[in-house]
Motif scaffolding. Sequence first.
Motif, PDB file in Angstrom:
ATOM      1  N   VAL A  94       0.856  -1.179   0.000  1.00 55.31           N
ATOM      2  CA  VAL A  94       0.000   0.000   0.000  1.00 55.31           C
ATOM      3  C   VAL A  94       0.894   1.230   0.000  1.00 55.31           C
ATOM      4  N   HIS A  95       0.563   2.197  -0.835  1.00 54.11           N
ATOM      5  CA  HIS A  95       1.369   3.413  -0.949  1.00 54.11           C
ATOM      6  C   HIS A  95       0.967   4.434   0.106  1.00 54.11           C
ATOM      7  N   THR A  96       1.952   4.953   0.825  1.00 55.29           N
ATOM      8  CA  THR A  96       1.708   6.057   1.745  1.00 55.29           C
ATOM      9  C   THR A  96       1.952   7.379   1.024  1.00 55.29           C
ATOM     10  N   ASP A  97       1.412   8.433   1.591  1.00 59.75           N
ATOM     11  CA  ASP A  97       1.633   9.781   1.054  1.00 59.75           C
ATOM     12  C   ASP A  97       3.075  10.179   1.344  1.00 59.75           C
ATOM     13  N   ILE A  98       3.831  10.425   0.297  1.00 61.06           N
ATOM     14  CA  ILE A  98       5.263  10.701   0.473  1.00 61.06           C
ATOM     15  C   ILE A  98       5.526  12.116   0.962  1.00 61.06           C
ATOM     16  N   GLY A  99       4.562  13.033   0.776  1.00 60.66           N
ATOM     17  CA  GLY A  99       4.839  14.427   1.099  1.00 60.66           C
ATOM     18  C   GLY A  99       5.847  14.989   0.102  1.00 60.66           C
ATOM     19  N   GLU A 100       6.893  15.615   0.599  1.00 58.05           N
ATOM     20  CA  GLU A 100       7.945  16.123  -0.286  1.00 58.05           C
ATOM     21  C   GLU A 100       8.946  15.008  -0.563  1.00 58.05           C
ATOM     22  N   ASP A 101       9.194  14.747  -1.840  1.00 60.31           N
ATOM     23  CA  ASP A 101      10.152  13.715  -2.231  1.00 60.31           C
ATOM     24  C   ASP A 101      11.559  14.278  -2.121  1.00 60.31           C
ATOM     25  N   ALA A 102      12.161  14.099  -0.951  1.00 58.21           N
ATOM     26  CA  ALA A 102      13.495  14.648  -0.738  1.00 58.21           C
ATOM     27  C   ALA A 102      14.226  13.837   0.321  1.00 58.21           C
ATOM     28  N   HIS A 103      15.460  13.420  -0.016  1.00 62.82           N
ATOM     29  CA  HIS A 103      16.341  12.786   0.964  1.00 62.82           C
ATOM     30  C   HIS A 103      16.983  13.899   1.799  1.00 62.82           C
ATOM     31  N   ARG A 104      16.138  14.515   2.620  1.00 60.87           N
ATOM     32  CA  ARG A 104      16.529  15.617   3.493  1.00 60.87           C
ATOM     33  C   ARG A 104      15.887  15.352   4.849  1.00 60.87           C
TER      34      ARG A 104
END
Length: 245
Positions: free
Chosen positions: A42-52
Amino acid sequence: MAQAASAPAVGFLYPGYSAEDDYPRLERILAEAGAEVRLPLVHTDIGEDAHRVDALLEMGSAARLAAKVEEAKGHGIQAVVWACTSASFVFGWDGAHDQVRELGQTAGLPASSTSFAFAHAVRHLGVERVSIAATYPEDVAELFTGFLKAAGAEVVAMRGSGIITAAEVGTWGEEEVLALARGGDHPDAQAVLLPDTALHTAAYIPALEAELGKPVLTANQVTAKEGLRLLDLKVHCPALGKLFS
């Protein structure tokens, strides 16, 4: 080969869309080895796609995980795994334990995360010295180094690749994955770890281990293994590397 709906199942909460197709691939490879298990995702909401760090803390927040638990449970699962490395180890050793405990309480099921999957996989192999070949920026990869050290592993080398988004990592193919693993290897390392679940690796593990001549642990591979551990299923599957052999 599709598994029967009555087969045991572990649900994976996966952030966004990058290498999610590794999970049906892993299920097929396990089925070919005779394992009766389902791996619904199941996919969760990623929000901002950033390795930060700030983005990863939000990506792995209790609210974002909890929002998808009921959907995962609708697949008839007996355990749940947060299939994300960076948005679990970013909380630190204690915080990652809190994250998994909250997820388990919300789901009413055994729970874990990819970060703990790596810790358990290293222990399962009986290795002490590892190297890290990360897609992340180095500051994020250093947090994974600290997590592994807290788990009792010695990290003899770490290489970050400076990739900010999971979307970019998801476009990498076999040659890029092999180059990443080669670049992160070290003569003293008994195993090489590739810690990003956005990275396609399920089809490449035999080639990776043949190239490096040692066990290679990849995020989606160890996450599947962790799910089987939660279900108390032991599977012999050389196509998924030394971890399953």
